[in-house]
Design a protein around this motif. Sequence first.
Motif, PDB file in Angstrom:
ATOM      1  N   ILE A   1       0.841  -1.387  -0.186  1.00 18.23           N
ATOM      2  CA  ILE A   1      -0.223   0.309   0.111  1.00 18.23           C
ATOM      3  C   ILE A   1       0.483   1.324  -0.118  1.00 18.23           C
ATOM      4  CG2 ILE A   1      -2.036   1.643   1.031  1.00 18.23           C
ATOM      5  CD1 ILE A   1      -2.738  -1.022   0.876  1.00 18.23           C
ATOM      6  N   ALA A   2       0.783   2.312  -1.361  1.00 17.68           N
ATOM      7  CA  ALA A   2       2.178   3.703  -0.993  1.00 17.68           C
ATOM      8  C   ALA A   2       0.565   4.473  -0.589  1.00 17.68           C
ATOM      9  CB  ALA A   2       2.457   3.425  -2.775  1.00 17.68           C
ATOM     10  N   VAL A   3       1.623   4.757   0.225  1.00 12.26           N
ATOM     11  CA  VAL A   3       0.676   5.677   0.833  1.00 12.26           C
ATOM     12  C   VAL A   3       1.960   7.473   0.817  1.00 12.26           C
ATOM     13  CG1 VAL A   3      -0.322   7.413   2.945  1.00 12.26           C
ATOM     14  CG2 VAL A   3       0.250   4.530   2.590  1.00 12.26           C
ATOM     15  N   SER A   4       1.214   8.380   0.509  1.00 10.84           N
ATOM     16  CA  SER A   4       1.305   9.820   0.284  1.00 10.84           C
ATOM     17  C   SER A   4       0.474  10.890  -0.060  1.00 10.84           C
ATOM     18  CB  SER A   4       2.199   9.489  -1.676  1.00 10.84           C
ATOM     19  OG  SER A   4       2.909  11.248  -1.671  1.00 10.84           O
ATOM     20  N   ARG A   5       0.543  11.904   0.640  1.00 12.70           N
ATOM     21  CA  ARG A   5      -0.710  12.746   0.436  1.00 12.70           C
ATOM     22  C   ARG A   5      -0.590  13.895  -0.887  1.00 12.70           C
ATOM     23  NH1 ARG A   5       2.070  17.727   3.244  1.00 12.70           N
ATOM     24  NH2 ARG A   5       4.092  18.238   2.273  1.00 12.70           N
ATOM     25  N   ASP A   6       0.632  13.570  -2.586  1.00  9.36           N
ATOM     26  CA  ASP A   6       0.396  13.524  -3.264  1.00  9.36           C
ATOM     27  C   ASP A   6      -0.624  12.938  -4.307  1.00  9.36           C
ATOM     28  OD1 ASP A   6       0.815  14.368  -6.205  1.00  9.36           O
ATOM     29  OD2 ASP A   6       2.839  15.372  -5.253  1.00  9.36           O
ATOM     30  N   GLU A   7      -1.933  12.873  -4.947  1.00  5.35           N
ATOM     31  CA  GLU A   7      -2.445  11.990  -5.018  1.00  5.35           C
ATOM     32  C   GLU A   7      -1.803  11.779  -6.963  1.00  5.35           C
ATOM     33  OE1 GLU A   7      -7.243  10.707  -6.175  1.00  5.35           O
ATOM     34  OE2 GLU A   7      -6.763  12.311  -5.356  1.00  5.35           O
ATOM     35  N   GLU A   8      -1.802  12.550  -7.795  1.00  9.43           N
ATOM     36  CA  GLU A   8      -1.209  12.869  -8.667  1.00  9.43           C
ATOM     37  C   GLU A   8      -0.108  11.726  -8.543  1.00  9.43           C
ATOM     38  OE1 GLU A   8      -0.577  15.204 -12.726  1.00  9.43           O
ATOM     39  OE2 GLU A   8      -1.139  16.193 -10.993  1.00  9.43           O
TER      40      GLU A   8
ATOM     41  N   LEU B   1       5.009   0.902 -11.533  1.00  9.14           N
ATOM     42  CA  LEU B   1       4.488  -0.401 -11.519  1.00  9.14           C
ATOM     43  C   LEU B   1       3.946  -1.211 -11.717  1.00  9.14           C
ATOM     44  CD1 LEU B   1       6.087   0.839  -8.125  1.00  9.14           C
ATOM     45  CD2 LEU B   1       7.448   0.514  -9.999  1.00  9.14           C
ATOM     46  N   ARG B   2       2.591  -1.129 -11.890  1.00 11.05           N
ATOM     47  CA  ARG B   2       1.635  -2.547 -11.758  1.00 11.05           C
ATOM     48  C   ARG B   2       1.409  -2.605 -13.121  1.00 11.05           C
ATOM     49  NH1 ARG B   2      -3.469   0.602  -9.764  1.00 11.05           N
ATOM     50  NH2 ARG B   2      -4.123   0.228  -8.137  1.00 11.05           N
ATOM     51  N   LYS B   3       2.170  -2.023 -13.996  1.00  6.63           N
ATOM     52  CA  LYS B   3       2.457  -2.661 -15.677  1.00  6.63           C
ATOM     53  C   LYS B   3       3.259  -3.582 -15.691  1.00  6.63           C
ATOM     54  CE  LYS B   3       2.780   2.027 -18.300  1.00  6.63           C
ATOM     55  NZ  LYS B   3       3.022   3.118 -18.710  1.00  6.63           N
ATOM     56  N   ASN B   4       4.948  -3.712 -14.707  1.00  5.32           N
ATOM     57  CA  ASN B   4       5.363  -5.414 -14.217  1.00  5.32           C
ATOM     58  C   ASN B   4       4.633  -5.731 -13.609  1.00  5.32           C
ATOM     59  OD1 ASN B   4       6.939  -3.157 -16.292  1.00  5.32           O
ATOM     60  ND2 ASN B   4       8.196  -3.027 -14.320  1.00  5.32           N
ATOM     61  N   GLY B   5       3.232  -6.161 -13.530  1.00  5.48           N
ATOM     62  CA  GLY B   5       2.629  -6.799 -12.914  1.00  5.48           C
ATOM     63  C   GLY B   5       2.288  -7.070 -10.750  1.00  5.48           C
ATOM     64  N   ALA B   6       3.717  -5.835 -10.442  1.00  2.00           N
ATOM     65  CA  ALA B   6       3.421  -5.883  -8.373  1.00  2.00           C
ATOM     66  C   ALA B   6       2.080  -5.273  -8.398  1.00  2.00           C
ATOM     67  CB  ALA B   6       3.991  -4.105  -8.939  1.00  2.00           C
ATOM     68  N   GLN B   7       2.520  -6.411  -7.133  1.00  2.00           N
ATOM     69  CA  GLN B   7       0.697  -5.953  -6.876  1.00  2.00           C
ATOM     70  C   GLN B   7       1.023  -5.025  -5.732  1.00  2.00           C
ATOM     71  OE1 GLN B   7      -1.040  -9.901  -4.962  1.00  2.00           O
ATOM     72  NE2 GLN B   7       0.926 -10.569  -4.982  1.00  2.00           N
ATOM     73  N   ILE B   8       0.476  -3.859  -5.847  1.00  2.00           N
ATOM     74  CA  ILE B   8       0.306  -2.507  -4.967  1.00  2.00           C
ATOM     75  C   ILE B   8      -0.732  -1.745  -4.959  1.00  2.00           C
ATOM     76  CG2 ILE B   8       1.851  -1.763  -7.007  1.00  2.00           C
ATOM     77  CD1 ILE B   8       2.992  -0.129  -5.248  1.00  2.00           C
ATOM     78  N   GLU B   9      -1.257  -0.684  -3.789  1.00  2.00           N
ATOM     79  CA  GLU B   9      -2.548  -0.049  -4.548  1.00  2.00           C
ATOM     80  C   GLU B   9      -1.790   1.821  -3.833  1.00  2.00           C
ATOM     81  OE1 GLU B   9      -5.202  -0.640  -5.193  1.00  2.00           O
ATOM     82  OE2 GLU B   9      -4.777  -2.425  -5.832  1.00  2.00           O
ATOM     83  N   ALA B  10      -1.994   2.571  -4.313  1.00  2.00           N
ATOM     84  CA  ALA B  10      -2.344   3.968  -4.422  1.00  2.00           C
ATOM     85  C   ALA B  10      -2.823   4.101  -2.747  1.00  2.00           C
ATOM     86  CB  ALA B  10      -1.872   4.894  -4.733  1.00  2.00           C
ATOM     87  N   TYR B  11      -3.242   4.692  -2.210  1.00  2.00           N
ATOM     88  CA  TYR B  11      -3.814   6.279  -0.937  1.00  2.00           C
ATOM     89  C   TYR B  11      -3.183   6.893  -0.350  1.00  2.00           C
ATOM     90  CZ  TYR B  11      -6.928   5.581   2.215  1.00  2.00           C
ATOM     91  OH  TYR B  11      -8.165   6.051   3.423  1.00  2.00           O
ATOM     92  N   THR B  12      -3.991   7.584  -0.614  1.00  2.00           N
ATOM     93  CA  THR B  12      -3.219   9.474  -0.995  1.00  2.00           C
ATOM     94  C   THR B  12      -4.020   9.531   0.932  1.00  2.00           C
ATOM     95  OG1 THR B  12      -3.577   9.491  -2.835  1.00  2.00           O
ATOM     96  CG2 THR B  12      -4.521  11.501  -1.593  1.00  2.00           C
ATOM     97  N   ALA B  13      -3.060  10.019   1.382  1.00  2.00           N
ATOM     98  CA  ALA B  13      -3.402  10.482   2.651  1.00  2.00           C
ATOM     99  C   ALA B  13      -2.815  11.645   3.615  1.00  2.00           C
ATOM    100  CB  ALA B  13      -3.621   8.696   3.675  1.00  2.00           C
ATOM    101  N   ASP B  14      -2.982  12.321   3.930  1.00  2.00           N
ATOM    102  CA  ASP B  14      -2.228  12.825   5.039  1.00  2.00           C
ATOM    103  C   ASP B  14      -1.763  12.047   6.629  1.00  2.00           C
ATOM    104  OD1 ASP B  14      -0.318  14.645   7.168  1.00  2.00           O
ATOM    105  OD2 ASP B  14      -1.688  16.890   4.962  1.00  2.00           O
ATOM    106  N   VAL B  15      -0.016  11.859   6.526  1.00  2.00           N
ATOM    107  CA  VAL B  15      -0.220  10.938   7.643  1.00  2.00           C
ATOM    108  C   VAL B  15      -0.285  11.948   9.110  1.00  2.00           C
ATOM    109  CG1 VAL B  15       1.610  10.003   7.344  1.00  2.00           C
ATOM    110  CG2 VAL B  15       2.169  11.800   7.678  1.00  2.00           C
ATOM    111  N   THR B  16      -0.056  13.449   9.255  1.00  2.00           N
ATOM    112  CA  THR B  16      -0.804  13.665  10.212  1.00  2.00           C
ATOM    113  C   THR B  16      -2.174  14.259  10.576  1.00  2.00           C
ATOM    114  OG1 THR B  16      -0.793  16.183   8.879  1.00  2.00           O
ATOM    115  CG2 THR B  16       1.206  16.047   9.677  1.00  2.00           C
TER     116      THR B  16
END
Length: 247
Positions: free
Chosen positions: A34-41, A50-65
Amino acid sequence: MNHLHSKTAIVTGASSGIGAATTRALIAQGVRVIAVSRDEEEVETFVASLRKNGAQIEAYTADVTCPEQMNAMALFALQTYASIDILVNNAGLMLFSNWSDLATTDWNNMIDVNIKGYLNAIAAVLPFMLEKKSGQILNMDSVAGHQVGPGAGVYSATKFFVQAMTESMRKELGVNHGLRISTISPGVINTGWADKVTDPAGRKAAHELNKLAIAPSDIADAVIYSLNQPANVTVNDLIISPTRQDW
């Protein structure tokens, strides 16, 4: 031996720098991320590549604060992959200034991200790890958490906090619950941090210091080494620095 295959990892600050390099390294070991970042784009673009190469990964937009956003992120991880095995607490700010500059906005931003952000992520995942009596939390620290320079007082203070917090977690969560808690303390790494320094004198010093920098992938290799250990082994702290860095 690969002890990481098919585990689920949450990486904060995942779309750039050490976080992006760590995410790639975990995926190479067969980890679901689960790749977390506050920068959605930025994080969506990174994950799509990364998904193009078959990675099991999901993006999640969130602010850790924001505790609520971190709690929602943990629930998303469980709903997506049915487990939370690893947290890499990586999102951070390193801003230089002199005390006499009274750069209070920078001070507060570092406290919010480097301390409160780490605590929020830990609070979000810890109940699930305690329930199953297993899990790994890796808090990204810094050489600034081991020694202090005049232009990095507040940053160093946040990283000393990470050192103290992690040591306490090891003594309780490791000894009593079998969780593995680690830190990695990078030296000067070329992550683009120097361009984020707002103080003019601090930015000049940061760019000069950055000439020594090593790559984020060097830290990602250390992350894999730290995490890829048998269940009865914890790598407490690794300090990774450029060979020519003298502090």
